[in-house]
Design an enzyme around this catalytic site. Sequence first.
Site, PDB file in Angstrom:
ATOM      1  N   ARG A 170       0.842  -1.217   0.000  1.00 16.54           N
ATOM      2  CA  ARG A 170       0.000   0.000   0.000  1.00 16.54           C
ATOM      3  C   ARG A 170       0.864   1.248   0.000  1.00 16.54           C
ATOM      4  NH1 ARG A 170      -5.214  -0.209   2.272  1.00 16.54           N
ATOM      5  NH2 ARG A 170      -4.895   1.696   3.471  1.00 16.54           N
ATOM      6  N   ARG A 174       9.605   5.864  -3.234  1.00 10.83           N
ATOM      7  CA  ARG A 174       9.916   6.816  -4.315  1.00 10.83           C
ATOM      8  C   ARG A 174      11.337   7.342  -4.196  1.00 10.83           C
ATOM      9  NH1 ARG A 174       5.404  10.027  -2.405  1.00 10.83           N
ATOM     10  NH2 ARG A 174       3.607   9.151  -3.471  1.00 10.83           N
ATOM     11  N   ARG A 247      -9.071  -7.173  13.207  1.00  8.22           N
ATOM     12  CA  ARG A 247      -8.260  -6.373  14.108  1.00  8.22           C
ATOM     13  C   ARG A 247      -9.133  -5.200  14.519  1.00  8.22           C
ATOM     14  NH1 ARG A 247      -4.460  -7.513  17.502  1.00  8.22           N
ATOM     15  NH2 ARG A 247      -2.892  -5.874  17.671  1.00  8.22           N
ATOM     16  N   ARG A 278      -0.636   5.628  16.334  1.00  3.05           N
ATOM     17  CA  ARG A 278      -0.618   6.960  15.733  1.00  3.05           C
ATOM     18  C   ARG A 278      -1.284   7.950  16.659  1.00  3.05           C
ATOM     19  NH1 ARG A 278      -3.030   5.039   9.801  1.00  3.05           N
ATOM     20  NH2 ARG A 278      -4.708   3.977  10.853  1.00  3.05           N
ATOM     21  N   GLU A 298      -4.425   6.089  18.786  1.00  5.56           N
ATOM     22  CA  GLU A 298      -5.031   4.893  18.203  1.00  5.56           C
ATOM     23  C   GLU A 298      -4.314   3.657  18.741  1.00  5.56           C
ATOM     24  OE1 GLU A 298      -5.918   5.765  14.054  1.00  5.56           O
ATOM     25  OE2 GLU A 298      -5.463   3.685  13.597  1.00  5.56           O
ATOM     26  N   TYR A 346      -9.673  -5.507   2.682  1.00  2.07           N
ATOM     27  CA  TYR A 346      -9.031  -4.284   3.209  1.00  2.07           C
ATOM     28  C   TYR A 346      -9.257  -3.158   2.198  1.00  2.07           C
ATOM     29  CZ  TYR A 346      -5.082  -1.812   5.541  1.00  2.07           C
ATOM     30  OH  TYR A 346      -4.275  -0.920   6.224  1.00  2.07           O
ATOM     31  N   ASP A 348     -10.235   0.554   0.766  1.00  2.46           N
ATOM     32  CA  ASP A 348     -10.299   1.979   1.076  1.00  2.46           C
ATOM     33  C   ASP A 348     -11.644   2.527   0.596  1.00  2.46           C
ATOM     34  OD1 ASP A 348      -7.995   2.555   2.489  1.00  2.46           O
ATOM     35  OD2 ASP A 348      -6.753   2.695   0.683  1.00  2.46           O
TER      36      ASP A 348
HETATM   37  P1  FAD Z   1     -18.487   0.535   7.471  1.00  2.00           P
HETATM   38  O1  FAD Z   1     -18.101   1.942   7.405  1.00  2.00           O
HETATM   39  O2  FAD Z   1     -17.875  -0.343   8.515  1.00  2.00           O
HETATM   40  O3  FAD Z   1     -20.074   0.484   7.625  1.00  2.00           O
HETATM   41  C1  FAD Z   1     -20.791  -0.665   8.011  1.00  2.00           C
HETATM   42  C2  FAD Z   1     -21.973  -0.182   8.831  1.00  2.00           C
HETATM   43  O4  FAD Z   1     -22.841  -1.284   9.082  1.00  2.00           O
HETATM   44  C3  FAD Z   1     -21.547   0.354  10.214  1.00  2.00           C
HETATM   45  O5  FAD Z   1     -22.090   1.637  10.404  1.00  2.00           O
HETATM   46  C4  FAD Z   1     -22.126  -0.659  11.178  1.00  2.00           C
HETATM   47  O6  FAD Z   1     -22.521  -0.085  12.410  1.00  2.00           O
HETATM   48  C5  FAD Z   1     -23.335  -1.171  10.403  1.00  2.00           C
HETATM   49  N1  FAD Z   1     -23.782  -2.502  10.828  1.00  2.00           N
HETATM   50  C6  FAD Z   1     -23.007  -3.612  10.990  1.00  2.00           C
HETATM   51  N2  FAD Z   1     -23.763  -4.634  11.430  1.00  2.00           N
HETATM   52  C7  FAD Z   1     -25.036  -4.170  11.557  1.00  2.00           C
HETATM   53  C8  FAD Z   1     -26.253  -4.735  12.005  1.00  2.00           C
HETATM   54  N3  FAD Z   1     -26.317  -6.016  12.431  1.00  2.00           N
HETATM   55  N4  FAD Z   1     -27.374  -3.966  12.007  1.00  2.00           N
HETATM   56  C9  FAD Z   1     -27.319  -2.663  11.604  1.00  2.00           C
HETATM   57  N5  FAD Z   1     -26.169  -2.068  11.184  1.00  2.00           N
HETATM   58  C10 FAD Z   1     -25.048  -2.812  11.160  1.00  2.00           C
HETATM   59  N6  FAD Z   1     -10.129   4.499   3.694  1.00  2.00           N
HETATM   60  C11 FAD Z   1      -9.582   5.465   2.914  1.00  2.00           C
HETATM   61  O7  FAD Z   1      -9.920   5.546   1.723  1.00  2.00           O
HETATM   62  N7  FAD Z   1      -8.688   6.348   3.426  1.00  2.00           N
HETATM   63  C12 FAD Z   1      -8.294   6.325   4.731  1.00  2.00           C
HETATM   64  O8  FAD Z   1      -7.485   7.170   5.154  1.00  2.00           O
HETATM   65  C13 FAD Z   1      -8.859   5.330   5.575  1.00  2.00           C
HETATM   66  N8  FAD Z   1      -8.499   5.254   6.862  1.00  2.00           N
HETATM   67  C14 FAD Z   1      -9.051   4.301   7.661  1.00  2.00           C
HETATM   68  C15 FAD Z   1      -8.663   4.260   8.993  1.00  2.00           C
HETATM   69  C16 FAD Z   1      -9.205   3.309   9.838  1.00  2.00           C
HETATM   70  C17 FAD Z   1      -8.778   3.273  11.278  1.00  2.00           C
HETATM   71  C18 FAD Z   1     -10.153   2.359   9.338  1.00  2.00           C
HETATM   72  C19 FAD Z   1     -10.749   1.317  10.232  1.00  2.00           C
HETATM   73  C20 FAD Z   1     -10.538   2.400   8.007  1.00  2.00           C
HETATM   74  C21 FAD Z   1      -9.989   3.360   7.157  1.00  2.00           C
HETATM   75  N9  FAD Z   1     -10.354   3.449   5.813  1.00  2.00           N
HETATM   76  C22 FAD Z   1      -9.794   4.412   5.007  1.00  2.00           C
HETATM   77  C23 FAD Z   1     -11.322   2.499   5.222  1.00  2.00           C
HETATM   78  C24 FAD Z   1     -12.770   3.007   5.239  1.00  2.00           C
HETATM   79  O9  FAD Z   1     -13.183   3.221   6.558  1.00  2.00           O
HETATM   80  C25 FAD Z   1     -13.676   1.973   4.584  1.00  2.00           C
HETATM   81  O10 FAD Z   1     -13.235   1.660   3.275  1.00  2.00           O
HETATM   82  C26 FAD Z   1     -15.152   2.384   4.468  1.00  2.00           C
HETATM   83  O11 FAD Z   1     -15.554   3.279   5.435  1.00  2.00           O
HETATM   84  C27 FAD Z   1     -15.971   1.115   4.582  1.00  2.00           C
HETATM   85  O12 FAD Z   1     -17.350   1.371   4.350  1.00  2.00           O
HETATM   86  P2  FAD Z   1     -18.377   0.182   4.565  1.00  2.00           P
HETATM   87  O13 FAD Z   1     -19.731   0.740   4.263  1.00  2.00           O
HETATM   88  O14 FAD Z   1     -17.953  -1.031   3.839  1.00  2.00           O
HETATM   89  O15 FAD Z   1     -18.249  -0.235   6.102  1.00  2.00           O
HETATM   90  N1  UDP Z   2       3.245   0.757   8.090  1.00  2.00           N
HETATM   91  C1  UDP Z   2       4.458   0.695   8.747  1.00  2.00           C
HETATM   92  N2  UDP Z   2       4.945   1.823   9.351  1.00  2.00           N
HETATM   93  C2  UDP Z   2       4.278   2.987   9.340  1.00  2.00           C
HETATM   94  C3  UDP Z   2       3.035   3.058   8.657  1.00  2.00           C
HETATM   95  C4  UDP Z   2       2.550   1.914   8.047  1.00  2.00           C
HETATM   96  O1  UDP Z   2       5.074  -0.360   8.796  1.00  2.00           O
HETATM   97  O2  UDP Z   2       4.764   3.986   9.920  1.00  2.00           O
HETATM   98  C5  UDP Z   2       2.718  -0.492   7.464  1.00  2.00           C
HETATM   99  C6  UDP Z   2       1.838  -1.282   8.429  1.00  2.00           C
HETATM  100  O3  UDP Z   2       2.026  -2.655   8.165  1.00  2.00           O
HETATM  101  C7  UDP Z   2       0.444  -0.876   8.030  1.00  2.00           C
HETATM  102  C8  UDP Z   2       0.600  -0.754   6.511  1.00  2.00           C
HETATM  103  O4  UDP Z   2       1.912  -0.197   6.344  1.00  2.00           O
HETATM  104  O5  UDP Z   2      -0.526  -1.819   8.406  1.00  2.00           O
HETATM  105  C9  UDP Z   2      -0.423   0.114   5.839  1.00  2.00           C
HETATM  106  O6  UDP Z   2      -0.381   1.393   6.411  1.00  2.00           O
HETATM  107  P1  UDP Z   2      -1.555   2.410   6.256  1.00  2.00           P
HETATM  108  O7  UDP Z   2      -1.135   3.699   6.847  1.00  2.00           O
HETATM  109  O8  UDP Z   2      -2.017   2.388   4.848  1.00  2.00           O
HETATM  110  O9  UDP Z   2      -2.658   1.725   7.185  1.00  2.00           O
HETATM  111  P2  UDP Z   2      -4.134   2.133   7.640  1.00  2.00           P
HETATM  112  O10 UDP Z   2      -4.254   3.618   7.511  1.00  2.00           O
HETATM  113  O11 UDP Z   2      -5.055   1.349   6.742  1.00  2.00           O
HETATM  114  O12 UDP Z   2      -4.161   1.664   9.052  1.00  2.00           O
END
Ligand code: FAD
Ligand code: UDP
Length: 366
Positions: A170, A174, A247, A278, A298, A346, A348
């Site tokens: 991911r 560069r 996780r 973070r 986090e 996984y 985005d």
């Molecule tokens: P979710 O957002 O998980 O939505 C699922 C919904 O279903 C939830 O609201 C849940 O409460 C509901 N639900 C589940 N079970 C039930 C039930 N039984 N009844 C009613 N409701 C229910 N993506 C990026 O592009 N850029 C980022 O920087 C980025 N950072 C992230 C950082 C973190 C810490 C995490 C965890 C994810 C990150 N993502 C990021 C990914 C992004 O969050 C997801 O791709 C996207 O939000 C997923 O959307 P979704 O609708 O699939 O799931």
């Molecule tokens: N990662 C790492 N060091 C860092 C940041 C990221 O080793 O300082 C690795 C780690 O394995 C992580 C992966 O790169 O799970 C993807 O990072 P990203 O920031 O994309 O993760 P997310 O925002 O989805 O948690």
Amino acid sequence: MYDFIIVGSGLFGSVFAHEAHKKGKLVKVIEKRSHLGGNVFCENIDGINVHKYGAHIFHTNDKMIWDYVNRFVEFNRYTNCPIAISKGKLYNLPFNMNTFYQLWGVKTPEQAREIIKSQSSEFVGGEPSNLEEQAISLVGRDIYETLIKEYTEKQWGRECKKLPAFIIKRLPVRFTFDNNYFNDKYQGIPIGGYNKLIEGLLEGIEVETNIDYFLNKKRWDSQAKKIIYTGPIDRYFSYSLGRLDYRSLNFVTESLETANFQGNAVVNYVDSNVDYTRIIEHKHFEFGEQNSTVITREYPKEFEEGDEYYYPVNDSKNNRLYSKYKAKAELEENVVFGGRLAEYKYFDMHQVIASALKTSEMELSK
Ligand code: FAD
Ligand code: UDP
């Protein structure tokens, strides 16, 4: 009778609901949490949009997806440039000429390539079979040991040798002085927060929060021609084939009476003796100039009953189990499984939107 009841108001559910509503279908969204938006939800604290479920930076290479989200909300020019702290020293991410200079004092791409080549020769030729091999073959052993190993093992609770190689791919590598975390053409944060995007998508659509589908599954099933399910796939089948690993995270948020705590939206803490991965300082996503600030630490953790499901663990054991659930899901009439948890990927945000658009196109052409 609804055409679709959508379980979950995250991006998958909201995009699907929007597309179905647009085509004149009768749609209802039910959501377990007390708010809409799934993991992109923001809470306004002291005028700052706090990313309640972790830092969310929108990025995509797909102009269609970029134009799609921009129909609902304008995006700012935020570019993610995280800083990593390892053994008391600061490094730029992703791995680029700034990082190589900070680590080795090298000033030219050629010098950097030379060092990386000498440190990754053990894996030349073969296909990396795990994250450790992939990381060393991409950036060499120094970077792996300084910036990757401890962070990754803390984040995933597993040895790098036991994690899939794709996770580290991911991150760009560069040989230019460019700290942009993403290679994508389009990037930014919705001005005013992600809730605006979700509000736009769900405008005119019936929604109900604090509703767990499983507490009244029969009732919801009887009210809809089709269910769009976006929760965890193993939960849908009552874990009948066993549990998939996820996780989880604990977010600890604090308001501080200082205007600028760390000077950057995202600072990663690599060392294993720091429990969190973070610190996010939310105001920097929108160039906030408030007198105070809000930060979130986090803390990664293994999923336990009652936790939120955040990251699917896409190693081979879990992928095999997911395939079995997927086969069951395909036999389930009148239910469509979509999103990060139901597709166990996984994803985005842009990938979830693409998946929801593809699914809705298929469903709505039937
Ligand atoms: P979710 O957002 O998980 O939505 C699922 C919904 O279903 C939830 O609201 C849940 O409460 C509901 N639900 C589940 N079970 C039930 C039930 N039984 N009844 C009613 N409701 C229910 N993506 C990026 O592009 N850029 C980022 O920087 C980025 N950072 C992230 C950082 C973190 C810490 C995490 C965890 C994810 C990150 N993502 C990021 C990914 C992004 O969050 C997801 O791709 C996207 O939000 C997923 O959307 P979704 O609708 O699939 O799931
Ligand atoms: N990662 C790492 N060091 C860092 C940041 C990221 O080793 O300082 C690795 C780690 O394995 C992580 C992966 O790169 O799970 C993807 O990072 P990203 O920031 O994309 O993760 P997310 O925002 O989805 O948690």
